[in-house]
Scaffold this motif. Structure first.
Motif, PDB file in Angstrom:
ATOM      1  N   LYS A  90      38.579   2.289 -15.440  1.00  0.00           N
ATOM      2  CA  LYS A  90      39.885   2.677 -14.885  1.00  0.00           C
ATOM      3  C   LYS A  90      40.953   2.802 -15.978  1.00  0.00           C
ATOM      4  O   LYS A  90      42.092   3.145 -15.692  1.00  0.00           O
ATOM      5  CB  LYS A  90      40.339   1.658 -13.826  1.00  0.00           C
ATOM      6  CG  LYS A  90      39.274   1.345 -12.761  1.00  0.00           C
ATOM      7  CD  LYS A  90      38.973   2.530 -11.872  1.00  0.00           C
ATOM      8  CE  LYS A  90      37.926   2.171 -10.819  1.00  0.00           C
ATOM      9  NZ  LYS A  90      37.597   3.261  -9.919  1.00  0.00           N
ATOM     10  N   GLU A 140      34.418   0.123   1.149  1.00  0.00           N
ATOM     11  CA  GLU A 140      35.521   0.729   1.912  1.00  0.00           C
ATOM     12  C   GLU A 140      35.014   1.953   2.696  1.00  0.00           C
ATOM     13  O   GLU A 140      35.317   2.129   3.874  1.00  0.00           O
ATOM     14  CB  GLU A 140      36.602   1.156   0.903  1.00  0.00           C
ATOM     15  CG  GLU A 140      37.882   1.657   1.497  1.00  0.00           C
ATOM     16  CD  GLU A 140      38.814   0.536   1.942  1.00  0.00           C
ATOM     17  OE1 GLU A 140      38.694  -0.600   1.460  1.00  0.00           O
ATOM     18  OE2 GLU A 140      39.654   0.826   2.814  1.00  0.00           O
ATOM     19  N   LYS A 199      44.576  -0.755   5.594  1.00  0.00           N
ATOM     20  CA  LYS A 199      44.902  -0.167   4.287  1.00  0.00           C
ATOM     21  C   LYS A 199      45.756   1.089   4.414  1.00  0.00           C
ATOM     22  O   LYS A 199      46.535   1.409   3.533  1.00  0.00           O
ATOM     23  CB  LYS A 199      43.551   0.154   3.611  1.00  0.00           C
ATOM     24  CG  LYS A 199      43.526   0.910   2.321  1.00  0.00           C
ATOM     25  CD  LYS A 199      43.859   0.087   1.122  1.00  0.00           C
ATOM     26  CE  LYS A 199      42.958  -1.080   0.835  1.00  0.00           C
ATOM     27  NZ  LYS A 199      41.628  -0.753   0.387  1.00  0.00           N
ATOM     28  N   VAL A 230      47.748  -2.993 -10.242  1.00  0.00           N
ATOM     29  CA  VAL A 230      47.380  -3.848  -9.109  1.00  0.00           C
ATOM     30  C   VAL A 230      45.866  -3.907  -8.968  1.00  0.00           C
ATOM     31  O   VAL A 230      45.186  -2.879  -8.983  1.00  0.00           O
ATOM     32  CB  VAL A 230      47.979  -3.256  -7.811  1.00  0.00           C
ATOM     33  CG1 VAL A 230      47.631  -4.139  -6.616  1.00  0.00           C
ATOM     34  CG2 VAL A 230      49.479  -3.091  -7.944  1.00  0.00           C
ATOM     35  N   GLY A 231      45.362  -5.120  -8.854  1.00  0.00           N
ATOM     36  CA  GLY A 231      43.920  -5.289  -8.642  1.00  0.00           C
ATOM     37  C   GLY A 231      43.662  -6.569  -7.876  1.00  0.00           C
ATOM     38  O   GLY A 231      44.589  -7.333  -7.602  1.00  0.00           O
ATOM     39  N   GLN A 281      51.184   0.845  -2.078  1.00  0.00           N
ATOM     40  CA  GLN A 281      51.045   2.305  -2.226  1.00  0.00           C
ATOM     41  C   GLN A 281      52.247   3.021  -1.603  1.00  0.00           C
ATOM     42  O   GLN A 281      52.809   3.941  -2.185  1.00  0.00           O
ATOM     43  CB  GLN A 281      49.728   2.777  -1.587  1.00  0.00           C
ATOM     44  CG  GLN A 281      48.500   2.362  -2.406  1.00  0.00           C
ATOM     45  CD  GLN A 281      47.177   2.588  -1.682  1.00  0.00           C
ATOM     46  OE1 GLN A 281      47.105   2.500  -0.452  1.00  0.00           O
ATOM     47  NE2 GLN A 281      46.114   2.857  -2.430  1.00  0.00           N
ATOM     48  N   TYR A 321      26.352   0.100 -15.130  1.00  0.00           N
ATOM     49  CA  TYR A 321      27.404   0.969 -14.586  1.00  0.00           C
ATOM     50  C   TYR A 321      28.291   1.513 -15.706  1.00  0.00           C
ATOM     51  O   TYR A 321      28.589   2.711 -15.757  1.00  0.00           O
ATOM     52  CB  TYR A 321      28.208   0.151 -13.565  1.00  0.00           C
ATOM     53  CG  TYR A 321      29.575   0.673 -13.228  1.00  0.00           C
ATOM     54  CD1 TYR A 321      29.731   1.795 -12.412  1.00  0.00           C
ATOM     55  CD2 TYR A 321      30.719   0.035 -13.706  1.00  0.00           C
ATOM     56  CE1 TYR A 321      31.014   2.267 -12.106  1.00  0.00           C
ATOM     57  CE2 TYR A 321      31.983   0.500 -13.388  1.00  0.00           C
ATOM     58  CZ  TYR A 321      32.129   1.613 -12.596  1.00  0.00           C
ATOM     59  OH  TYR A 321      33.378   2.078 -12.293  1.00  0.00           O
ATOM     60  N   VAL A 371      46.375   1.305  -8.587  1.00  0.00           N
ATOM     61  CA  VAL A 371      45.602   0.284  -7.861  1.00  0.00           C
ATOM     62  C   VAL A 371      44.141   0.470  -8.253  1.00  0.00           C
ATOM     63  O   VAL A 371      43.584   1.558  -8.059  1.00  0.00           O
ATOM     64  CB  VAL A 371      45.733   0.474  -6.331  1.00  0.00           C
ATOM     65  CG1 VAL A 371      44.813  -0.477  -5.578  1.00  0.00           C
ATOM     66  CG2 VAL A 371      47.179   0.274  -5.883  1.00  0.00           C
ATOM     67  N   GLY A 424      37.043   8.204  -6.124  1.00  0.00           N
ATOM     68  CA  GLY A 424      38.387   7.672  -6.372  1.00  0.00           C
ATOM     69  C   GLY A 424      39.168   7.654  -5.070  1.00  0.00           C
ATOM     70  O   GLY A 424      40.107   8.421  -4.875  1.00  0.00           O
ATOM     71  N   LEU A 425      38.776   6.740  -4.157  1.00  0.00           N
ATOM     72  CA  LEU A 425      39.437   6.667  -2.844  1.00  0.00           C
ATOM     73  C   LEU A 425      40.932   6.414  -2.962  1.00  0.00           C
ATOM     74  O   LEU A 425      41.712   6.838  -2.102  1.00  0.00           O
ATOM     75  CB  LEU A 425      38.823   5.521  -2.023  1.00  0.00           C
ATOM     76  CG  LEU A 425      37.412   5.741  -1.483  1.00  0.00           C
ATOM     77  CD1 LEU A 425      36.903   4.455  -0.844  1.00  0.00           C
ATOM     78  CD2 LEU A 425      37.382   6.880  -0.474  1.00  0.00           C
TER      79      LEU A 425
END
Ligand code: UDP
Length: 468
Positions: free
Chosen positions: A287, A53, A216, A311-312, A363, A88, A280, A379-380
């Motif tokens: 998360k 993103e 978005k 939401v994913g 959102q 990760y 999200v 954390g966009l």
């Protein structure tokens, strides 16, 4: 990967001419110093998660300013993806599985080196020898020595957040160390993101940013209320046909939503306007989605009538995501009587614009947005929600701390596992819409000031000038 060239002027109505003038000066200087050299970015995938993103947000503006910017992704096997995901989780200090000890990263070194060597060889077929190369995250660190040996200036950019406890992450950093030792420098989202004891090289800070003009984040067309789009997705009940014949229904019908969301829930769509509390995120243990379910069902007052949307992206085909989704279902099942308020929403990714538009609507329609991560490079999703004027409640970890000034532009939990605190803040926002609005408006101002695309481009241009 082909990147469009987008002029900065597209952002002028949002950030003003003086700010863009500063960015243009920095870009001119970077272009002069680069003197025709290419700038490559290498990440693990072109579509999923915050890195993709972010690169889509900033890189087109560098191209638009005449800097020869390219983006490549490394194709790893499924085994490589499983290994790097485990790495990760280790870097974030989160167990991949509650019931087993995490595997020793050393066991995956041969596989990791095989994939990164092959990726480096492919890249060296196209990358100019004097290029500046920015390698993103742990998946690409193994390429650093090859690109440096070939004559490139190599920076490694870390998007992984600081773990709650340093100890569990140490083996993963020890694993990466030998590759990182070859980097000319590091880039991190916030001061302190990289652990002490890394090989000695300059660390530059670059905050990520969002593209306010992307599907978005764009304001939705005035004829299309976000809540009607939510009905189309299946979260809300379809509204009755518009008796005024204003044409809203027609515009709505033309929206390009061809791929239905999959929603796990007890009953059908909700009445239009039901308050929604939303997180999200990818289906990822970092998360802490089961933690959100627990906090919501045990600590948010049901009298507000709010429902929780988790939401994913569609999880099918990604065994690790499926495992997390299964854990979320279990967390919900453990709460009979309250589970009817919890909805697990999978949005298909087949059509990226449609996917982004769907996230945008979700959102925008949320009364409160949560980001309860246990670690977060940035954390966009926090900036995305704040830009839409939504009040955000989030963990006080990593880059989230930069995005939320507690009590002014959002609310921070006392710590990442503060379930009752999460419930209390959500209750406060549901009870006091004026306060929620104030936090949302301040959040939007904060994002405009620091986290829109022009800020990211400015930071990157300055880094390129320095290293060139
Ligand atoms: N995202 C999305 N669809 C989803 C879940 C997440 O498009 O179903 C996007 C989200 O809007 C954000 C990015 O993926 O732009 C996630 O970035 P973030 O920095 O929040 O977390 P990361 O996934 O990189 O850990």
């Amino acid at each position: 990967m082909l990147l469009p060239a987008i002029p900065l002027s597209h952002l002028e109505h949002l950030v003003g001419a003086p700010r863009l003038a500063e960015v243009r000066t920095a870009l001119c200087e970077a272009r002069r110093r680069l003197d025709g050299r290419e700038v490559w970015h290498v990440s693990d995938n072109p579509t999923r998660g915050g890195v993709a993103e972010l690169l889509r947000t900033t890189l087109p503006h560098l191209r638009g300013a005449g800097i020869d910017t390219r983006w490549a992704t490394i194709e790893g096997s499924r085994a490589f993806r499983v290994f790097t995901k485990a790495l990760y989780y280790r870097l974030c200090g989160v167990p991949a599985n509650e019931h087993e000890d995490p595997p020793d990263p050393e066991a995956g070194r041969a596989l990791y080196e095989q994939v990164t060597r092959a990726a480096a060889q492919r890249l060296l077929g196209v990358v100019g020898r004097r290029s500046v190369v920015v390698l993103h995250d742990h998946q690409t660190a193994g390429l650093i020595p090859y690109l440096r040996d070939a004559g490139c200036v190599v920076l490694w950019q870390c998007h992984v957040g600081t773990p709650l406890h340093a100890e569990p992450a140490l083996p993963a950093w020890a694993f990466l160390r030998r590759y990182l030792a070859a980097a000319h420098g590091f880039i991190a989202s916030y001061d302190g993101a990289l652990p002490a004891g890394l090989p000695d090289a300059p660390i530059r800070i670059l905050s990520p940013s969002i593209n306010p003009l992307a599907p978005k984040n764009l304001p939705l067309h005035p004829a299309v209320e976000a809540s009607r789009l939510m009905a189309r997705i299946g979260v809300y009940r379809q509204p009755r046909p518009d008796p005024t014949g204003s044409g809203i229904g027609d515009a709505f019908a033309e929206l390009p939503l061809r791929h239905p969301a999959r929603i796990d829930r007890e009953a059908g769509p909700l009445p239009m306007g039901t308050p929604l509390v939303t997180q999200v995120s990818r289906w990822d243990r970092v998360k802490d989605i089961p933690g959100v379910i627990e906090a919501f069902t045990d600590h948010v007052d049901p009298d507000f009538g709010a429902h929780l949307l988790l939401v994913g992206p569609r999880a099918a085909g990604d065994p690790q995501a499926e495992q997390v989704l299964a854990e979320c279902r279990e967390a919900r099942e453990r709460r009979p009587g309250r589970r009817g308020r919890v909805h697990l929403v999978q949005i298909p990714t087949d059509h990226p614009t449609e996917h982004a538009l769907t996230i945008n609507a979700i959102q925008r329609c949320s009364t409160v947005v949560i980001q309860k991560s246990l670690a977060e490079g940035f954390g966009l999703t926090v900036s995305e929600a704040a830009w839409k004027g939504r009040p955000v409640v989030a963990s006080p970890v990593g880059g989230i701390r930069q995005q939320i000034e507690h009590g002014r532009s959002g609310l921070l939990l006392a710590h990442a596992r503060d379930l009752s605190g999460l419930g209390a803040w959500v209750d406060r926002l549901l009870a006091d819409p004026a306060y929620a609005r104030e936090l949302g408006e301040n959040g939007r101002r904060h994002v405009r000031g620091r986290f829109l695309a022009d800020s990211g481009v400015l930071g990157l241009a300055r880094i390129l000038s320095e290293v060139a």
